[in-house]
Scaffold this motif. Structure first.
Motif, PDB file in Angstrom:
ATOM      1  N   PRO A 207       0.960  -1.216   0.086  1.00 19.20           N
ATOM      2  CA  PRO A 207       0.072   0.077   0.070  1.00 19.20           C
ATOM      3  C   PRO A 207       0.808   1.357  -0.054  1.00 19.20           C
ATOM      4  CG  PRO A 207      -1.007  -1.483   1.629  1.00 19.20           C
ATOM      5  CD  PRO A 207       0.566  -2.229   1.017  1.00 19.20           C
ATOM      6  N   ASN A 208       1.967   1.254   0.478  1.00 18.79           N
ATOM      7  CA  ASN A 208       2.834   2.368   0.457  1.00 18.79           C
ATOM      8  C   ASN A 208       3.122   3.058  -0.962  1.00 18.79           C
ATOM      9  OD1 ASN A 208       3.268   2.247   3.118  1.00 18.79           O
ATOM     10  ND2 ASN A 208       5.420   2.042   3.086  1.00 18.79           N
ATOM     11  N   PHE A 209       3.030   1.935  -1.763  1.00 22.26           N
ATOM     12  CA  PHE A 209       3.569   2.742  -3.303  1.00 22.26           C
ATOM     13  C   PHE A 209       2.182   3.444  -3.658  1.00 22.26           C
ATOM     14  CE2 PHE A 209       6.603  -0.718  -2.706  1.00 22.26           C
ATOM     15  CZ  PHE A 209       7.744   0.198  -3.061  1.00 22.26           C
ATOM     16  N   LEU A 210       0.978   2.801  -3.472  1.00 23.24           N
ATOM     17  CA  LEU A 210      -0.281   3.343  -3.918  1.00 23.24           C
ATOM     18  C   LEU A 210      -0.554   4.644  -3.116  1.00 23.24           C
ATOM     19  CD1 LEU A 210      -2.240  -0.088  -3.891  1.00 23.24           C
ATOM     20  CD2 LEU A 210      -1.808   1.433  -5.969  1.00 23.24           C
ATOM     21  N   GLU A 211      -0.183   4.806  -1.954  1.00 24.62           N
ATOM     22  CA  GLU A 211      -0.423   5.942  -1.119  1.00 24.62           C
ATOM     23  C   GLU A 211       0.531   7.244  -1.814  1.00 24.62           C
ATOM     24  OE1 GLU A 211       0.626   4.965   2.816  1.00 24.62           O
ATOM     25  OE2 GLU A 211      -0.932   3.842   3.022  1.00 24.62           O
ATOM     26  N   ILE A 212       1.892   6.885  -2.154  1.00 21.36           N
ATOM     27  CA  ILE A 212       2.641   7.708  -2.718  1.00 21.36           C
ATOM     28  C   ILE A 212       1.979   8.352  -4.196  1.00 21.36           C
ATOM     29  CG2 ILE A 212       4.922   8.104  -3.971  1.00 21.36           C
ATOM     30  CD1 ILE A 212       6.042   5.857  -1.741  1.00 21.36           C
ATOM     31  N   GLY A 213       1.427   7.373  -4.782  1.00 26.89           N
ATOM     32  CA  GLY A 213       0.846   7.459  -6.158  1.00 26.89           C
ATOM     33  C   GLY A 213      -0.511   8.515  -5.785  1.00 26.89           C
ATOM     34  N   GLU A 214      -1.169   8.100  -4.840  1.00 23.17           N
ATOM     35  CA  GLU A 214      -2.315   9.122  -4.550  1.00 23.17           C
ATOM     36  C   GLU A 214      -1.895  10.577  -4.331  1.00 23.17           C
ATOM     37  OE1 GLU A 214      -6.232  10.240  -3.929  1.00 23.17           O
ATOM     38  OE2 GLU A 214      -5.353   8.355  -5.068  1.00 23.17           O
ATOM     39  N   LYS A 215      -0.883  10.764  -3.557  1.00 20.30           N
ATOM     40  CA  LYS A 215      -0.258  12.143  -3.318  1.00 20.30           C
ATOM     41  C   LYS A 215       0.053  12.626  -4.447  1.00 20.30           C
ATOM     42  CE  LYS A 215       0.970  11.092   1.318  1.00 20.30           C
ATOM     43  NZ  LYS A 215       2.271  10.751   2.217  1.00 20.30           N
ATOM     44  N   TYR A 301      10.886  11.128  -9.064  1.00 16.45           N
ATOM     45  CA  TYR A 301      11.352  10.510 -10.558  1.00 16.45           C
ATOM     46  C   TYR A 301       9.975  10.428 -11.288  1.00 16.45           C
ATOM     47  CZ  TYR A 301      16.207   9.599  -9.162  1.00 16.45           C
ATOM     48  OH  TYR A 301      17.499   9.590  -8.804  1.00 16.45           O
ATOM     49  N   LYS A 302      10.097  10.837 -12.551  1.00 12.78           N
ATOM     50  CA  LYS A 302       8.983  10.774 -13.588  1.00 12.78           C
ATOM     51  C   LYS A 302       9.169   9.472 -14.498  1.00 12.78           C
ATOM     52  CE  LYS A 302       9.039  13.621 -17.025  1.00 12.78           C
ATOM     53  NZ  LYS A 302       8.872  14.715 -17.692  1.00 12.78           N
ATOM     54  N   LEU A 303      10.459   9.045 -14.607  1.00 10.18           N
ATOM     55  CA  LEU A 303      10.540   7.873 -15.705  1.00 10.18           C
ATOM     56  C   LEU A 303      11.131   6.722 -14.871  1.00 10.18           C
ATOM     57  CD1 LEU A 303      10.508   7.031 -18.575  1.00 10.18           C
ATOM     58  CD2 LEU A 303      12.152   8.437 -19.155  1.00 10.18           C
ATOM     59  N   PHE A 304      10.676   5.742 -15.114  1.00 10.68           N
ATOM     60  CA  PHE A 304      11.303   4.262 -14.703  1.00 10.68           C
ATOM     61  C   PHE A 304      11.879   3.563 -16.226  1.00 10.68           C
ATOM     62  CE2 PHE A 304      11.251  -0.280 -13.386  1.00 10.68           C
ATOM     63  CZ  PHE A 304      12.120  -0.181 -12.603  1.00 10.68           C
ATOM     64  N   LYS A 325       4.335   6.946 -11.943  1.00  3.00           N
ATOM     65  CA  LYS A 325       5.524   7.285 -13.106  1.00  3.00           C
ATOM     66  C   LYS A 325       5.037   6.654 -14.433  1.00  3.00           C
ATOM     67  CE  LYS A 325       8.642   6.913  -8.982  1.00  3.00           C
ATOM     68  NZ  LYS A 325       8.419   8.144  -8.773  1.00  3.00           N
ATOM     69  N   ILE A 326       5.937   7.311 -15.411  1.00  4.48           N
ATOM     70  CA  ILE A 326       5.614   6.501 -16.572  1.00  4.48           C
ATOM     71  C   ILE A 326       6.869   5.473 -16.653  1.00  4.48           C
ATOM     72  CG2 ILE A 326       6.395   6.935 -19.157  1.00  4.48           C
ATOM     73  CD1 ILE A 326       5.688   9.771 -18.800  1.00  4.48           C
ATOM     74  N   VAL A 327       6.648   4.352 -17.115  1.00  2.00           N
ATOM     75  CA  VAL A 327       7.454   3.119 -17.406  1.00  2.00           C
ATOM     76  C   VAL A 327       7.662   3.056 -18.855  1.00  2.00           C
ATOM     77  CG1 VAL A 327       7.753   0.694 -16.931  1.00  2.00           C
ATOM     78  CG2 VAL A 327       6.754   2.061 -15.096  1.00  2.00           C
ATOM     79  N   VAL A 328       8.971   3.020 -19.290  1.00  2.10           N
ATOM     80  CA  VAL A 328       9.256   2.709 -20.625  1.00  2.10           C
ATOM     81  C   VAL A 328      10.112   1.243 -20.274  1.00  2.10           C
ATOM     82  CG1 VAL A 328      10.709   3.159 -22.396  1.00  2.10           C
ATOM     83  CG2 VAL A 328       9.328   4.644 -21.599  1.00  2.10           C
ATOM     84  N   CYS A 329       9.430   0.311 -21.049  1.00  2.00           N
ATOM     85  CA  CYS A 329       9.745  -1.244 -21.089  1.00  2.00           C
ATOM     86  C   CYS A 329       9.703  -1.998 -22.100  1.00  2.00           C
ATOM     87  CB  CYS A 329       9.143  -1.871 -19.702  1.00  2.00           C
ATOM     88  SG  CYS A 329       7.418  -2.020 -20.103  1.00  2.00           S
TER      89      CYS A 329
END
Length: 463
Positions: A207-215, A301-304, A325-329
């Motif tokens: 959930p930490n990552f989703l909380e960061i994303g929500e902010k 960071y904006k880009l992974f 973030k944007i992910v380029v893979c």
């Protein structure tokens, strides 16, 4: 009152090693037990002090299993925000330097009493059963579910005589997984195929990552600049984890990507070589030690950038998407699950990588919907797991050890073949010479005195 369904989750790694097979089974145990409808036991490897020093980061070691369990529970509670009701048991393990992984010692199925042996979840079933010598998993447990985490064939192909090794390993994996698992779930199509297996990503992000994303989403909605840093990659620093491909792409397109700055975070056997390769580039590529991906350092960071083609479902890619973030893979089966998210951009070739990287630097990430965010959560992953494993159906349908006359007749021949195959594996895995030929750690048929003492194993546990 009926006894609760018991699920035992066996895995091949444990914290503080922040690898997928340590983190994901731990979170699976937490969320399967959250409702209180099931009894869950997480079974993880215990390493002697010498092996701990080879595996665990930042010189973290434990004098006893209880000390390590306290560390694991504290780490978990800080991330999920609730107290988990599952139990933790340790099995004896040893670290294999040549395989860079932990291997079980002795018959680890014995850890679960027969009267609680309802369901076993084998995280990396091939890994857990290559050298298994003891009671047959299908006999011990009413239902055995294997979850395929790792693309072992891809790793082996990169070694000396890789094609031959991969050919042999494919058949060994099919053999042991067929012997010991009733049902097989592959996290993605990037894994080896198994007869009757299904593809389903049964992993989520904490959930930490989703909380960061929500902010970050709230900042974007207010018109604020949510992302102030450029590109990065985080992962175990070994060439096979995507570093080779990424640095090669950067090397081949230094002119087009002249304005790009990349930060690499990780620790591992190839750290020195990665640093040397990065310094040879004209681009600004900084190499840093491993950090927790939820660290505030990564929020902006904006880009992974993830060029790996050895992953099955990359945990850090899911985490980056959860943080907005944007992910380029790479356009690869390991990334199929992520294609449903608007911030996952896949490329087919090096020109596509350059185009998407430059585009990402110039644009802002899309704002994911609540439904998309939910699909990344462990709640959704647990729902997918229960459905894929048929555990969303009544117990009696799952746990009948007998079959109808028709089914018994039609499966009789196959059962005899399976029994004979299991017997051959049992005999071969009980001989030291054959174990060594197939790469087992010497004298790992039974725990040594040190492991027995540290785990409090009795003489009866050796039989």
């Amino acid at each position: 009152m009926d006894r609760k369904q018991h699920i035992a989750i066996f895995t091949t790694a444990s914290l503080p090693w922040l690898t997928g097979t340590a983190v994901n089974p731990l979170l699976r145990a937490a969320y399967l037990s959250k409702s209180g409808e099931r009894d869950v036991t997480l079974v993880i490897p215990w390493l002697s002090l010498q092996d701990q020093g080879l595996v665990y980061p930042n010189n973290i070691t434990f004098a006893s299993p209880s000390e390590q369990e306290k560390y694991i529970r504290q780490w978990l509670e800080e991330r999920v925000g609730f107290t988990s009701g599952f139990s933790i048991q340790f099995y004896p393990g040893k670290f294999s330097r040549d395989k860079r992984s932990i291997l079980a010692v002795g018959d680890i199925s014995e850890i679960i009493p027969d009267e609680k042996a309802d369901i076993a979840v084998l995280e990396e079933p091939e890994h857990l059963t290559w050298y298994h010598h003891g009671k047959r998993w299908k006999t011990k447990f009413r239902l055995v579910i294997g979850i395929i985490h790792t693309n072992y064939l891809e790793y082996v192909k990169r070694e000396k005589n890789g094609a031959i090794q991969a050919f042999l390993l494919k058949y060994v994996n099919n053999w042991v997984v067929g012997i010991y698992c009733h049902k097989v779930i592959r996290l993605s199509a990037a894994t080896q195929d198994y007869k009757g297996s299904i593809i389903c990503n049964v992993h989520g992000v904490n959930p930490n990552f989703l909380e960061i994303g929500e902010k970050k989403r709230e900042q974007q909605q207010k018109g604020e600049q949510a992302f102030t840093k450029g590109a990065y990659f985080i992962g175990k620093m070994v060439w096979s984890k995507g570093y080779k491909e990424l640095l090669q792409l950067l090397k081949n397109h230094q002119k087009e990507l002249a304005a790009l700055e990349v930060d690499l975070f990780g620790s591992g056997e190839d750290s020195d070589e990665v640093q040397k390769a990065a310094k040879k580039l004209e681009l600004t590529v900084r190499v840093h030690p491993a950090r927790d991906h939820a660290d505030a350092l990564f929020h902006d960071y904006k880009l992974f950038l993830n060029s790996s083609t050895t992953d099955v479902v990359c945990t850090t890619t899911a985490e980056a998407l959860a943080m907005g973030k944007i992910v380029v893979c790479a356009n690869h089966p390991s990334n199929d699950f992520f294609k449903q998210f608007p911030n996952c951009w896949t490329y087919d070739d090096s020109d596509g990588f350059v185009k998407l990287t430059l585009k990402a630097l110039a644009e802002e990430p899309a704002q994911p919907t609540d439904a998309q965010r939910h699909n990344l959560s462990w709640e959704a992953a647990t729902e997918r797991f229960l459905k894929a494993a048929d555990l969303d159906k009544p117990l009696e349908r799952k746990f009948s050890k007998s079959s109808s006359n028709f089914m018994a007749a039609s499966l009789n021949l196959q059962q005899k073949v399976d029994d004979a195959s299991a017997y051959v594996h049992h005999v071969a895995s009980g001989l030291e010479i054959s174990r060594r030929i197939f790469g087992a750690i010497p004298d790992s048929l039974q725990p040594d005195e040190q492991l027995r003492k540290e785990l409090g194993l009795t003489d009866a546990a050796r039989k």
